[in-house]
Design a protein around this motif. Structure first.
Motif, PDB file in Angstrom:
ATOM      1  N   GLY A 265       0.809  -1.214   0.000  1.00  0.00           N
ATOM      2  CA  GLY A 265       0.000   0.000   0.000  1.00  0.00           C
ATOM      3  C   GLY A 265       0.844   1.267   0.000  1.00  0.00           C
ATOM      4  N   VAL A 266       0.179   2.395  -0.263  1.00  0.00           N
ATOM      5  CA  VAL A 266       0.843   3.695  -0.273  1.00  0.00           C
ATOM      6  C   VAL A 266       0.890   4.255   1.140  1.00  0.00           C
ATOM      7  N   VAL A 267       2.068   4.682   1.570  1.00  0.00           N
ATOM      8  CA  VAL A 267       2.223   5.353   2.864  1.00  0.00           C
ATOM      9  C   VAL A 267       1.990   6.845   2.700  1.00  0.00           C
ATOM     10  N   GLU A 268       2.653   7.459   1.733  1.00  0.00           N
ATOM     11  CA  GLU A 268       2.501   8.883   1.442  1.00  0.00           C
ATOM     12  C   GLU A 268       2.751   9.100  -0.043  1.00  0.00           C
ATOM     13  N   GLY A 269       1.823   9.771  -0.702  1.00  0.00           N
ATOM     14  CA  GLY A 269       1.910   9.920  -2.144  1.00  0.00           C
ATOM     15  C   GLY A 269       2.878  10.978  -2.619  1.00  0.00           C
ATOM     16  N   TYR A 270       3.017  12.057  -1.880  1.00  0.00           N
ATOM     17  CA  TYR A 270       3.796  13.202  -2.341  1.00  0.00           C
ATOM     18  C   TYR A 270       5.153  13.251  -1.652  1.00  0.00           C
ATOM     19  N   PRO A 271       6.135  13.800  -2.396  1.00  0.00           N
ATOM     20  CA  PRO A 271       6.077  14.473  -3.684  1.00  0.00           C
ATOM     21  C   PRO A 271       5.842  13.510  -4.854  1.00  0.00           C
ATOM     22  N   VAL A 272       5.332  14.086  -5.944  1.00  0.00           N
ATOM     23  CA  VAL A 272       5.301  13.401  -7.233  1.00  0.00           C
ATOM     24  C   VAL A 272       6.404  14.031  -8.079  1.00  0.00           C
ATOM     25  N   TYR A 273       7.337  13.213  -8.527  1.00  0.00           N
ATOM     26  CA  TYR A 273       8.520  13.689  -9.242  1.00  0.00           C
ATOM     27  C   TYR A 273       8.332  13.589 -10.751  1.00  0.00           C
ATOM     28  N   SER A 274       8.743  14.624 -11.451  1.00  0.00           N
ATOM     29  CA  SER A 274       8.650  14.621 -12.909  1.00  0.00           C
ATOM     30  C   SER A 274       9.436  13.475 -13.523  1.00  0.00           C
ATOM     31  N   VAL A 275      10.638  13.204 -13.013  1.00  0.00           N
ATOM     32  CA  VAL A 275      11.463  12.155 -13.602  1.00  0.00           C
ATOM     33  C   VAL A 275      10.801  10.784 -13.488  1.00  0.00           C
TER      34      VAL A 275
END
Length: 391
Positions: A265-275
């Motif tokens: 599962g996801v713990v924390e989504g952000y940051p979302v990185y461009s690369v």
């Protein structure tokens, strides 16, 4: 053997007809080719280009630091350009010249010696790709540094990718012992949720409260390395990890940042990185498909489209004239309190989220940096020829 074709053509062929994706990839490659020359510094590349805005709101970028690691990744991508284009983006030298300098630095064990296992692995990978004459010595240096114990997952993956590349080079020494050790270490690093935590083969590199957490890089690089290993067991483990991150992908194509390796599962989504969106996820998933794993072409397309239309911000992330893509969309949380809180709560109870944090610290900040490795992986991903493994 299937004929090699452009990865963009495979991803956007008649079965899928997403012309916008092909145009977006072409646009991003153009941005990389414009941006990389300004990132050249000394005998390598900068650590980052930091964006600043003048009083009228016009951006410019300033170089900061230097990075052997980012130089090696840039070399891996630029190697796929024709030599005249290589020289255009590398300050007048070829990739072979650039890699020769990297090899010299790695083989120098005196004052200022390179001590990072990951850095040496990346230089070894680049030396293998260029079939550098000193590749056997670099492999010996890598083996001497890779003596066991706890190691970061990303470094372990880069070691395996480097050895997988080196075994294709005629005349290298017998790699079987080191290769099999590196392969087995990575396979044993996968957790019960099908994902990887931040370290393998030991404990102690990360605090106990987040020992269960693995970032996106901790998933992507092992998927890539195991796909490049190519055997049935390695592809099966990579396939499971890829399925987990694709199932968790955001509605707008976001590749999330922190995962619970025990549950997937996801713990924390952000940051979302461009690369991650334009290079690293496509790189790993395309390698996997070409190794016989599952096709995740639609997830790749969704991730790419986020670059042009990120719902978290109305600021553009692709700045064509400046030759940069802004690094990430994040929370205004300089102390990383949200990430820390979610790591601790999920350690106590998997899946436990404090949803109020999303309202208190919304993810709407744009990090105005761009690093050369982002464009290195972009070129490596999209200029590599496909063997037709995805559609």
């Amino acid at each position: 053997m299937k004929a090699a074709v452009s990865r963009v053509d495979v991803l956007t062929g008649p079965a899928s007809t997403p012309d916008d994706v092909a145009a977006l990839v072409d646009r991003l490659i153009g941005v990389a080719l414009r941006g990389l020359p300004a990132m050249r510094v000394g005998d390598g590349f900068v650590f980052t280009m930091r964006g600043v805005y003048d009083a009228a709101g016009r951006p410019r970028v300033l170089p900061e630091g230097s990075s052997l690691r980012y130089t090696a990744i840039t070399a891996l991508g630029a190697r796929l350009l024709p030599e005249d284009r290589q020289r255009a983006v590398l300050g007048g030298v070829s990739v072979d010249d650039l890699v020769a300098g990297l090899v010299s630095r790695v083989l120098d064990t005196g004052t200022g010696a390179v001590t990072s296992l990951g850095d040496v692995a990346l230089v070894c990978w680049a030396a293998a790709a260029c079939e550098h004459e000193d590749l056997p010595r670099v492999l010996a240096r890598l083996a001497a540094m890779d003596a066991g114990g706890a190691v970061f997952t990303v470094d372990a993956a880069w070691v395996l990718s480097a050895l997988a590349a080196a075994r294709e080079v005629v005349g290298v020494p017998d790699l079987r012992s080191h290769y099999e050790w590196a392969r087995r270490r990575l396979l044993l690093g996968v957790r019960e949720g099908g994902l990887f935590a931040h370290e393998v083969n030991g404990r102690g590199l990360v605090p106990s409260y987040r020992a269960h957490v693995g970032c996106f890089a901790d998933q992507v690089y092992p998927i890539q390395a195991l796909a490049r290993a190519g055997d049935e067991e390695a592809v099966r483990v990579a396939d499971r990890a890829a399925e987990r991150i694709c199932t968790a992908q955001g509605d707008a194509g976001q590749w999330w940042w922190h995962y619970d390796a025990r549950t997937g599962g996801v713990v924390e989504g952000y940051p979302v990185y461009s690369v991650h969106q334009h290079a690293m996820a496509p790189m790993a998933l395309l390698d996997l498909a070409e190794a016989g794993g599952t096709d995740h072409a639609e997830a790749i397309r969704r991730g790419l489209r986020w670059m042009a239309d990120a719902p978290e911000t109305d600021r553009p992330l692709i700045l064509d004239d400046l030759g940069v893509t802004w690094r990430k969309v994040a929370r205004r949380d300089p102390r990383k309190a949200v990430r820390g809180t979610r790591a601790m709560t999920t350690r106590v109870r998997p899946g436990w989220r404090v949803d109020a944090l999303d309202r208190v610290v919304p993810p709407n900040a744009v990090d105005t940096e761009c690093r050369p490795y982002e464009f290195g992986w972009l070129l490596f991903t999209w200029l590599n020829a496909s063997q037709g493994g995805t559609r």
